[in-house]
Design a protein around this motif. Structure first.
Motif, PDB file in Angstrom:
ATOM      1  N   ASP A   1      30.005  28.375  30.919  1.00  0.00           N
ATOM      2  CA  ASP A   1      29.404  29.884  30.417  1.00  0.00           C
ATOM      3  C   ASP A   1      30.383  30.956  30.873  1.00  0.00           C
ATOM      4  O   ASP A   1      30.051  32.291  30.749  1.00  0.00           O
ATOM      5  CB  ASP A   1      28.247  30.118  31.174  1.00  0.00           C
ATOM      6  N   SER A   2      31.606  30.611  30.832  1.00  0.00           N
ATOM      7  CA  SER A   2      32.738  31.585  30.839  1.00  0.00           C
ATOM      8  C   SER A   2      33.996  31.577  30.029  1.00  0.00           C
ATOM      9  O   SER A   2      34.485  32.442  29.646  1.00  0.00           O
ATOM     10  CB  SER A   2      32.928  31.525  32.329  1.00  0.00           C
ATOM     11  N   TYR A   3      34.201  30.234  30.026  1.00  0.00           N
ATOM     12  CA  TYR A   3      36.080  29.912  29.663  1.00  0.00           C
ATOM     13  C   TYR A   3      35.706  29.617  28.067  1.00  0.00           C
ATOM     14  O   TYR A   3      35.274  28.600  27.837  1.00  0.00           O
ATOM     15  CB  TYR A   3      36.328  29.214  30.850  1.00  0.00           C
TER      16      TYR A   3
ATOM     17  N   GLY B   1      39.969  30.669  37.903  1.00  0.00           N
ATOM     18  CA  GLY B   1      38.420  30.246  38.634  1.00  0.00           C
ATOM     19  C   GLY B   1      38.032  29.033  38.082  1.00  0.00           C
ATOM     20  O   GLY B   1      36.846  28.631  38.158  1.00  0.00           O
ATOM     21  N   TYR B   2      38.524  28.503  36.970  1.00  0.00           N
ATOM     22  CA  TYR B   2      37.946  27.191  36.466  1.00  0.00           C
ATOM     23  C   TYR B   2      37.933  26.023  37.112  1.00  0.00           C
ATOM     24  O   TYR B   2      37.273  24.939  36.990  1.00  0.00           O
ATOM     25  CB  TYR B   2      38.594  26.780  35.025  1.00  0.00           C
ATOM     26  N   GLY B   3      38.778  25.837  38.206  1.00  0.00           N
ATOM     27  CA  GLY B   3      38.964  25.001  39.213  1.00  0.00           C
ATOM     28  C   GLY B   3      39.753  23.792  38.750  1.00  0.00           C
ATOM     29  O   GLY B   3      40.860  23.536  39.141  1.00  0.00           O
ATOM     30  N   ASN B   4      39.046  22.658  37.834  1.00  0.00           N
ATOM     31  CA  ASN B   4      39.966  21.782  37.247  1.00  0.00           C
ATOM     32  C   ASN B   4      39.237  21.376  35.901  1.00  0.00           C
ATOM     33  O   ASN B   4      38.140  21.421  35.831  1.00  0.00           O
ATOM     34  CB  ASN B   4      40.307  20.574  38.415  1.00  0.00           C
TER      35      ASN B   4
ATOM     36  N   TYR C   1      46.581  28.623  25.421  1.00  0.00           N
ATOM     37  CA  TYR C   1      45.142  28.339  25.060  1.00  0.00           C
ATOM     38  C   TYR C   1      44.205  29.176  25.226  1.00  0.00           C
ATOM     39  O   TYR C   1      44.365  30.148  25.256  1.00  0.00           O
ATOM     40  CB  TYR C   1      44.662  27.027  25.914  1.00  0.00           C
ATOM     41  N   PRO C   2      43.278  28.343  25.158  1.00  0.00           N
ATOM     42  CA  PRO C   2      42.049  28.637  25.294  1.00  0.00           C
ATOM     43  C   PRO C   2      41.832  29.780  26.316  1.00  0.00           C
ATOM     44  O   PRO C   2      42.233  29.737  27.474  1.00  0.00           O
ATOM     45  CB  PRO C   2      41.564  27.343  25.995  1.00  0.00           C
ATOM     46  N   VAL C   3      41.752  30.797  25.727  1.00  0.00           N
ATOM     47  CA  VAL C   3      41.213  31.991  26.792  1.00  0.00           C
ATOM     48  C   VAL C   3      40.036  31.832  27.231  1.00  0.00           C
ATOM     49  O   VAL C   3      39.130  31.606  26.570  1.00  0.00           O
ATOM     50  CB  VAL C   3      41.654  33.255  25.788  1.00  0.00           C
ATOM     51  N   ARG C   4      40.152  32.134  28.546  1.00  0.00           N
ATOM     52  CA  ARG C   4      38.786  31.876  29.245  1.00  0.00           C
ATOM     53  C   ARG C   4      38.091  33.150  29.794  1.00  0.00           C
ATOM     54  O   ARG C   4      39.015  33.886  30.320  1.00  0.00           O
ATOM     55  CB  ARG C   4      39.129  30.567  30.234  1.00  0.00           C
ATOM     56  N   SER C   5      37.086  33.202  30.200  1.00  0.00           N
ATOM     57  CA  SER C   5      36.618  34.546  30.733  1.00  0.00           C
ATOM     58  C   SER C   5      35.630  34.091  31.781  1.00  0.00           C
ATOM     59  O   SER C   5      34.928  32.988  31.835  1.00  0.00           O
ATOM     60  CB  SER C   5      35.688  35.319  29.811  1.00  0.00           C
ATOM     61  N   LYS C   6      35.698  34.865  32.888  1.00  0.00           N
ATOM     62  CA  LYS C   6      34.837  34.479  33.964  1.00  0.00           C
ATOM     63  C   LYS C   6      33.646  35.571  33.962  1.00  0.00           C
ATOM     64  O   LYS C   6      34.351  36.745  34.018  1.00  0.00           O
ATOM     65  CB  LYS C   6      35.719  34.554  35.299  1.00  0.00           C
ATOM     66  N   ALA C   7      32.538  35.106  34.177  1.00  0.00           N
ATOM     67  CA  ALA C   7      31.352  36.037  34.219  1.00  0.00           C
ATOM     68  C   ALA C   7      31.551  37.250  35.151  1.00  0.00           C
ATOM     69  O   ALA C   7      31.269  38.345  34.776  1.00  0.00           O
ATOM     70  CB  ALA C   7      30.173  35.261  34.410  1.00  0.00           C
ATOM     71  N   LEU C   8      31.744  36.805  36.348  1.00  0.00           N
ATOM     72  CA  LEU C   8      31.797  37.918  37.485  1.00  0.00           C
ATOM     73  C   LEU C   8      33.179  39.079  36.898  1.00  0.00           C
ATOM     74  O   LEU C   8      32.952  39.991  37.342  1.00  0.00           O
ATOM     75  CB  LEU C   8      32.424  37.340  38.613  1.00  0.00           C
ATOM     76  N   LEU C   9      33.820  38.428  36.010  1.00  0.00           N
ATOM     77  CA  LEU C   9      35.129  39.492  35.774  1.00  0.00           C
ATOM     78  C   LEU C   9      34.767  40.376  34.475  1.00  0.00           C
ATOM     79  O   LEU C   9      35.444  41.300  34.284  1.00  0.00           O
ATOM     80  CB  LEU C   9      36.461  38.680  35.752  1.00  0.00           C
ATOM     81  N   VAL C  10      33.789  39.912  34.033  1.00  0.00           N
ATOM     82  CA  VAL C  10      33.492  40.308  32.591  1.00  0.00           C
ATOM     83  C   VAL C  10      33.505  41.819  32.685  1.00  0.00           C
ATOM     84  O   VAL C  10      34.100  42.566  31.801  1.00  0.00           O
ATOM     85  CB  VAL C  10      32.346  39.621  31.845  1.00  0.00           C
ATOM     86  N   THR C  11      32.609  42.276  33.416  1.00  0.00           N
ATOM     87  CA  THR C  11      32.435  43.881  33.656  1.00  0.00           C
ATOM     88  C   THR C  11      33.763  44.532  33.875  1.00  0.00           C
ATOM     89  O   THR C  11      34.023  45.525  33.159  1.00  0.00           O
ATOM     90  CB  THR C  11      31.602  44.196  34.996  1.00  0.00           C
ATOM     91  N   ARG C  12      34.589  43.986  34.890  1.00  0.00           N
ATOM     92  CA  ARG C  12      35.688  44.559  35.436  1.00  0.00           C
ATOM     93  C   ARG C  12      36.748  44.701  33.987  1.00  0.00           C
ATOM     94  O   ARG C  12      37.353  45.638  33.769  1.00  0.00           O
ATOM     95  CB  ARG C  12      36.344  43.801  36.305  1.00  0.00           C
ATOM     96  N   CYS C  13      36.796  43.511  33.361  1.00  0.00           N
ATOM     97  CA  CYS C  13      37.662  43.346  32.174  1.00  0.00           C
ATOM     98  C   CYS C  13      37.167  44.180  31.063  1.00  0.00           C
ATOM     99  O   CYS C  13      37.954  44.837  30.407  1.00  0.00           O
ATOM    100  CB  CYS C  13      37.576  41.959  31.653  1.00  0.00           C
ATOM    101  N   LEU C  14      35.871  44.385  30.897  1.00  0.00           N
ATOM    102  CA  LEU C  14      35.339  45.096  29.580  1.00  0.00           C
ATOM    103  C   LEU C  14      35.640  46.746  30.156  1.00  0.00           C
ATOM    104  O   LEU C  14      36.130  47.616  29.117  1.00  0.00           O
ATOM    105  CB  LEU C  14      34.089  44.973  29.509  1.00  0.00           C
ATOM    106  N   SER C  15      35.874  46.995  31.324  1.00  0.00           N
ATOM    107  CA  SER C  15      35.840  48.366  31.780  1.00  0.00           C
ATOM    108  C   SER C  15      37.497  48.554  31.580  1.00  0.00           C
ATOM    109  O   SER C  15      37.796  50.012  31.174  1.00  0.00           O
ATOM    110  CB  SER C  15      35.420  48.845  33.190  1.00  0.00           C
TER     111      SER C  15
END
Lengths: 274, 423
Positions: free
Chosen positions: A228-230, A54-57, A5-19
């Motif tokens: 705002d992330s997922y 990190g979405y929790g539930n 599914y739904p690919v989700r992004s976590k704001a904090l990780l965005v920079t790391r992921c982008l790099s």
């Protein structure tokens, strides 16, 4: 529940992921380190998995419309509850609302990364919780074109990966990756996945059966960003090319970080579900 | 006689009604966050093709069943469930009956590292793992007039507390009232030559039906193994049937319930497509067939194996096998038509088509390994439309040994058709 599914992004990780992506792309196009297609595939899958964390539930409603070759329709309505588990597979609970003869029937999955999942079924007419086999990977979920393995958690460890190519998908550029299930009981020999390079959302999956025939195609649309992330797809269409049947799955009423906790995903909790 | 029964039932009904009123009142002033109304209504026809053995017995049992369910939940997650049951049977007045299957208040929460749950009211409890009988399962009385397989249960008033943690799940039950088993009337089939009296129920305890019974169960999972240990101390759910006379001097069959203590074990090992199952009990205080008190051990061992996506279809085939043993041997009283479970083998197959209509066909065979009693059951379940479902079954008594008490039911094979509307 299609954690395809739904690919989700976590704001904090965005920079790391982008790099990470930048590195990937750099290595792809400059061939500096000459990573193998397998390494690239795994890296993208890792990045996707990380973004999803990190979405929790959450809780949501699923409406499935099953269509046969003649176009006859049948509807399934169920509620889904999912709990993220750190260091293991997620816990999912499906509660059926329609058809009405199975109303209140519930299906609990404790997914695991490597070993077989644990599954329980709650039968409200008997008030019985029955532990069931999780060997039935390729069986149909509620008569739909989604199989049990499509509905279960898509843990990183459940596949090996291979990068194929980049290509345009609509206005976006997609990375095309082939993944091979590690479970011998899987109904698939391989899957081909299209993910956009910007947000790692999955747009299309092609499923190949054990004889390597193109069995099914899943298309995912109506992506919405939660917390705002997922990114979660609002609509999924699974078409079976061998039978001509299809299933449309619509997600609604998403609620994140609710008061769900471990106790709702136990056998005692299963007897309480509505 | 009938008046006193009606009075008893009215009193019993009043107790329930009180519970129903008290529960919502305690919740009064609390905002209702969720509610649900669901259930089913069904028409049912049962046909006995063979001529009846006793005068008065009918060749059919037909009527309708209504099972609504009401549910309310407040914003704190506390809920109240009410599920009455109504059956109207055109043939047997005893089979026409009303019950409260469920009427309970449910509270739950956390307590440090533990979770707790409390259910107060009338509820149904299922213990066990096997398919062909209910051995460890003892909390609820069997609603025997519903079906001879003993699956239907009467609602049981109780206080049921659960405490769970990393160490497992502990459940405690206080059961303040005893429900007598339902039996067919004069026009009903699947009975003895005499009708079992449902007005004068006898109890060993001076407290009679108001004896306070206790039960507890501990359960835990260890990887692929699920284990449950249980204990029950109180009024037996299985009556001893005693021959007596009515005040008018006629022969009469009376239900007699002794005080028993039962220890139970249920376990399941889930290994790939295999489910391996065990249930065992040790019971003290119940009467055997000759009417003497006898402590005994009984067990069921067996399992099921599933073949998935057979013949390149989406259908699944599951095979079942279970062996029943009771160390009282021939002195074991009958539990269910036609078996006594003293030494019996159950085999079954279920074919699930996994189609849009959820079509399922089941066939089972149960045979006594020592006597020439055996029976066959065949069933078909299918959803006809979004709200309609069909259940068709046939119970064929292939043969009943003359030595078996169920010899009286040898002509009671039947075919049943049930059409339900689910809302």
């Amino acid at each position: 529940m299609v954690r395809i599914y739904p690919v989700r992004s976590k704001a904090l990780l965005v920079t790391r992921c982008l790099s990470l992506l930048a590195c990937l792309c750099a290595s792809l196009y400059t061939a500096a380190e000459n990573p193998t297609p397998e390494e690239i595939g795994l890296n993208i899958a890792r990045a996707t998995d990380k973004r999803a964390q990190g979405y929790g539930n959450f809780t949501a409603r699923q409406t499935m419309v099953l269509r046969n070759k003649q176009g006859q329709e049948s509807t399934r309505s169920l509620r889904v509850k999912v709990l993220e588990v750190e260091g293991d597979g997620d816990k999912s609970l499906f509660v059926f609302d329609e058809p009405r003869d199975v109303e209140g029937t519930a299906f609990l999955i404790h997914a695991h990364k490597v070993e077989a999942d644990d599954q329980w079924l709650y039968l409200p007419a008997l008030k019985r919780v029955k532990r069931i086999s999780s060997s039935n990977r390729s069986g149909s979920f509620m008569g739909s074109e989604f199989s049990y393995e499509d509905m279960g958690a898509q843990e990183l460890e459940k596949y090996t990966y291979r990068y194929l190519r980049d290509e345009a998908c609509g206005e976006l550029t997609c990375t095309v990756i082939e993944r091979v299930p590690t479970d011998r009981k899987s109904g698939y020999s391989r899957q081909v996945v299209w993910q956009d390079r910007d947000e790692l959302r999955t747009w299309k999956v092609e499923y190949y059966d054990r004889k390597d025939a193109h069995l099914k195609t899943l298309t995912m649309v109506n992506y919405e960003q939660h917390l705002d992330s997922y990114w979660y797809a609002g609509h999924m269409m699974m078409v079976n090319h061998l039978t001509g049947k299809s299933t449309d799955l619509t997600w609604s009423e998403y609620q994140f970080r609710t008061d769900l906790n471990e106790r709702d995903f136990t056998q005692t909790g299963l007897k309480r579900v509505r | 006689m009938r008046a006193s029964t009606a009075l008893c039932r009215a009193a019993f009904g009043a107790v329930w009604l009180l519970a129903l009123i008290v529960a919502p009142v305690t919740c009064a002033g609390i905002e209702i966050a969720d509610y649900d109304f669901s259930g089913s209504i069904g028409i049912e026809g049962r046909w006995y093709p063979e001529a009846a053995l006793f005068p008065g017995q009918r060749d059919h049992a037909s009527g309708f069943v209504l099972e609504p369910e009401f549910y309310v939940e407040d914003s704190a997650g506390r809920s109240f469930t009410l599920a009455p049951f109504f059956r109207l049977d055109a043939a047997d007045t005893r089979r026409t009956h009303v019950d409260i299957r469920e009427a309970y208040l449910l509270l739950f929460g956390g307590l440090g590292d533990h979770d707790w749950e409390l259910r107060l009211g009338v509820d149904q409890i299922f213990w066990g793992v096997v398919e062909s009988q209910r051995l460890v399962d003892i909390i609820n009385q069997v609603d025997f007039v519903e079906h001879p397989d003993g699956t239907a249960k009467l609602g049981q008033p109780m206080a049921h507390g659960t405490l769970s943690g990393d160490w497992g799940v502990l459940e405690l039950f206080a059961l303040p009232y005893h429900r007598a088993r339902t039996f067919p009337g004069r026009r009903g089939r699947l009975r003895l030559p005499l009708v079992i009296d449902d007005d004068n129920i006898r109890y060993e305890s001076a407290a009679e039906r108001w004896h306070l019974d206790f039960a507890a169960r501990y359960s835990n999972s260890f990887g692929p193994v699920d284990v449950g240990l249980s204990v029950f101390d109180g009024t037996n759910r299985e009556p001893a049937v005693q021959l007596d006379f009515t005040p008018g001097g006629d022969l009469n069959l009376v239900q007699y319930y002794t005080q028993i203590r039962q220890f139970g074990l249920d376990a399941q090992l889930t290994l790939g497509p295999w489910l391996l199952k065990l249930e065992a009990i040790q019971r003290a205080g119940s009467l055997n067939l000759p009417g003497r008190e006898e402590n005994y051990v009984a067990t069921v061992v067996g399992g099921e194996y599933s073949f998935y996506s057979i013949f390149e279809s989406v259908a699944d085939l599951t095979l079942f096998g279970e062996w029943h043993y009771d160390d009282r041997g021939r002195d074991a009283p009958p539990s269910r038509a036609p078996g006594t479970f003293e030494n019996e083998l159950f085999t079954a197959a279920r074919l699930a088509f996994n189609d849009v209509q959820s079509t399922e066909i089941t066939a089972s065979f149960i045979g006594d390994l020592g006597r020439s009693s055996h029976s066959l059951a065949v069933g078909l379940d299918r959803r006809l439309a979004e709200n309609w479902s069909l259940h068709l079954e046939a119970i064929v008594l292939l043969g009943i040994d003359k030595e078996d008490i169920h010899y009286y039911t040898r002509r009671d094979s039947f075919i049943e058709l049930n059409l339900s509307y689910n809302f």
